[in-house]
Design an enzyme around this catalytic site. Sequence first.
Site, PDB file in Angstrom:
ATOM      1  N   TYR A 112      -5.175  -2.479  94.302  1.00 42.02           N
ATOM      2  CA  TYR A 112      -4.937  -3.592  95.199  1.00 42.02           C
ATOM      3  C   TYR A 112      -3.440  -3.650  95.448  1.00 42.02           C
ATOM      4  O   TYR A 112      -2.646  -3.241  94.612  1.00 42.02           O
ATOM      5  CB  TYR A 112      -5.456  -4.896  94.578  1.00 42.02           C
ATOM      6  CG  TYR A 112      -5.791  -5.961  95.586  1.00 42.02           C
ATOM      7  CD1 TYR A 112      -6.742  -5.713  96.576  1.00 42.02           C
ATOM      8  CD2 TYR A 112      -5.180  -7.197  95.554  1.00 42.02           C
ATOM      9  CE1 TYR A 112      -7.052  -6.688  97.509  1.00 42.02           C
ATOM     10  CE2 TYR A 112      -5.505  -8.180  96.472  1.00 42.02           C
ATOM     11  CZ  TYR A 112      -6.435  -7.916  97.452  1.00 42.02           C
ATOM     12  OH  TYR A 112      -6.745  -8.884  98.374  1.00 42.02           O
ATOM     13  N   TRP A 114      -0.577  -5.380  95.504  1.00 39.64           N
ATOM     14  CA  TRP A 114       0.560  -6.181  95.062  1.00 39.64           C
ATOM     15  C   TRP A 114       1.284  -5.551  93.876  1.00 39.64           C
ATOM     16  O   TRP A 114       1.964  -6.237  93.122  1.00 39.64           O
ATOM     17  CB  TRP A 114       0.096  -7.582  94.681  1.00 39.64           C
ATOM     18  CG  TRP A 114      -0.268  -8.445  95.842  1.00 39.64           C
ATOM     19  CD1 TRP A 114      -1.530  -8.698  96.305  1.00 39.64           C
ATOM     20  CD2 TRP A 114       0.612  -9.178  96.696  1.00 39.64           C
ATOM     21  NE1 TRP A 114      -1.487  -9.550  97.383  1.00 39.64           N
ATOM     22  CE2 TRP A 114      -0.185  -9.857  97.647  1.00 39.64           C
ATOM     23  CE3 TRP A 114       1.997  -9.322  96.754  1.00 39.64           C
ATOM     24  CZ2 TRP A 114       0.366 -10.670  98.628  1.00 39.64           C
ATOM     25  CZ3 TRP A 114       2.532 -10.127  97.733  1.00 39.64           C
ATOM     26  CH2 TRP A 114       1.722 -10.792  98.654  1.00 39.64           C
TER      27      TRP A 114
END
Length: 762
Positions: A112, A114
């Site tokens: 993901y 981030w």
Amino acid sequence: MGFTSLHWGVYRPRVVNGRLTGMDPAHWDGDPSPIGASIPGAIDSTTRIRRPAVRRSFLERFDDHPALRNLHLRGNEAFVEVSWDVALDLVATELARVKSEHGNQAIFGGSYGWGSAGRFHHAQSQLHRFLNSYGGYAYSVDSYSLGAGRVLMPHIVGNMDWLLGAHTSWQNLAEHCELFVAFGGLPVKNAQCSPGGASDHLVSSGIRQMSDAGVRFVNVSPLRDDLLGPEHTEWLAVRPGTDTALMMALCWVLVDEGLHNEAFLREYTVGHERFIEYVRGAVDGVAKTPEWAALLTDIPAHRITELAREMAAKRTMINVAYSLQRAQFGEQPFWMTVTLAAMLGQIGLPGGGFGLGYGCMNNTGSGRKAFSGPRFSQGVNPVKAFIPVARVTDMLLHPGESFDYNGQRHVYPDIRLVYWAGGNIFHHHQDINRLLTAWQRPETIVVHEQFWTAQAKHADIVLPATTALERDDIGSAASDRFMIAMHQAIEPVGEARDDYAIFADLSRRLGCESVFTEGRDAGQWLRLLYEESRPRARSFAIELPEFEQFWHDGLIEVDYPPEETVLLKAFREDPLANPLQTPSGKIEIFSETIAGFGYADCPGHPVWLDKPAQSLPLHLLSNQPKTRLHSQYDHGSYSQASKIQGREPMTINRQDAMARGICDEDVVRVYNSRGAFLAGVRVSDDIRPGVVQIATGAWFDPLVKGQANSLEKHGNPNVVTEDIGASSLSQGCSAQTVSVEVEKWHGELPAITAFAPPEMLA
């Protein structure tokens, strides 16, 4: 010491004798995020992963059939620390085995986005490039944050990334807007962050400028503090999940009183006639009047009527928060936001129209061009198997079964190996107890991590990765004011390596090194990516210095050319010369394309869809945290200081608390049929009755490790959220549609063990 860039700001690290002792915010930032204070102390705490580690049964039975590796013990078994050579040999062997036996489509690249603000050491990009170099992987699309919106908006207005980069600027709003109606509020805490970094925080000053100019704000939210600061703010404490009904009633008033802009609708939209018939009740026999909406929303009918008249009389900006589409039928509030703005006819005018997430990201409304700096290519993925990101559990539990997505039928791939670098699924995903069952299915789970999160504890092979402060990189974000030369501040903690070094070693073992590295080390890549960004910068009328000058100076203030930013201004001025990227070239209030999909849960125009009746009396909202980014640095000082008796705080209305004998700072058990968690209590009048609120991101901490349906003792709300798609169109997450009950906790409190490393064997 130079600056470094993080998703929540730019800081100057303070280092004493090789150890990080402080993070000083950049002097130019008028509203720096305090999240940076969490990093010293946390970066080298006992929670840090210092050496490669392998789950005991996996290591002991590596040569046996994968089914004999005690997959059910993930999350509840000791690890064995091993050398890098041993760990990388195990990973390479498993990748080669799965590829040979099942093909690349059996590998899921589960990162993901981030992981890091740095443009080169970006975990998601590194993982995807590596797997593409090795022949591809099954992948995910969209995001937990904006899944429904990303799929819907191209059908009705345009690509979501383009829209977010073209939003009307805060300066323009201060000069021209008179009324700002915020569905889901305008929470400044969310705007601490932006993907790639937030070097200069803009939202607080933007709101302040608007307030000083006399703009009136309406906060349509169950939470008063979803919009704080402006002098003239009205709070409409709407019932969760009913914003669509409220917007429809506003449209009904506009039509009934002849206040809608018929000329705009005819020239710039398609399908408004069918929608107006629906609002009048000609389709389903139910007129969407203020009286109808009042019963659903708890907003008085007369106030709905007054607000509609005020919106028509003033230059009005209508904004919708991301959170509203993270719900069942989440497409509807976004579609209705555009439709309501079209009915007013102010789209494309200064200070008016609509916004999709002002306050959700720092760079939305910056008024700057969307130049994003260096880019690291992920390569080309020959594998076509994918899932919407919020359907991970369904994929693992139901391989080979079909699912709907954006008008097509697809099939869940049969995943044998999960490779995760960046992100924490035990934070992001809904119904964690269901996920725990699914997590036993893959034959191998490999994780790169800095800290012993639940994601790492539930893996088979854990490879310790560096943080942004332990490597050189370039910090840059779309529309951001500064580009940062991120000089390494401290040596890697323990034996941590950066993701690029890990994948370079793996690619060497797997015979794809030349494709992955192209013969470059990390420093050579930084120089190349920067130099490649300079011609793109010129296309934005931005001139960047040579790399040596940038690296020496430590930062560049990007000289964005001044321009007036008004969303869809060019389209309004000449819709034939500047058509939208929709089938009609116009705003699609009715979409023939979506209607053709035949989805009952997302038909061809905005509709009110009744949600299942709540089985329990309290509606739980799980929004973004103030004290961390998602779950990052929950073990840090800033997040820890916010806890109540070690638990994540949850806000409850005073009436609901009194009815249950609950007092401020008590610990409560929050539960439904899917699970239960403990939380600390904040009693408040600033949340409407019948609603409780807790931030996401408390590290998953079950009472019984590795066991589904165990009490979660730290305050992770995703043990009770439902894991269903927002609709057949998007399959986005629907975390905000959940009911719970709350009871005071009696007896001894279990200790928090979320931040303790697993047992290690010699």
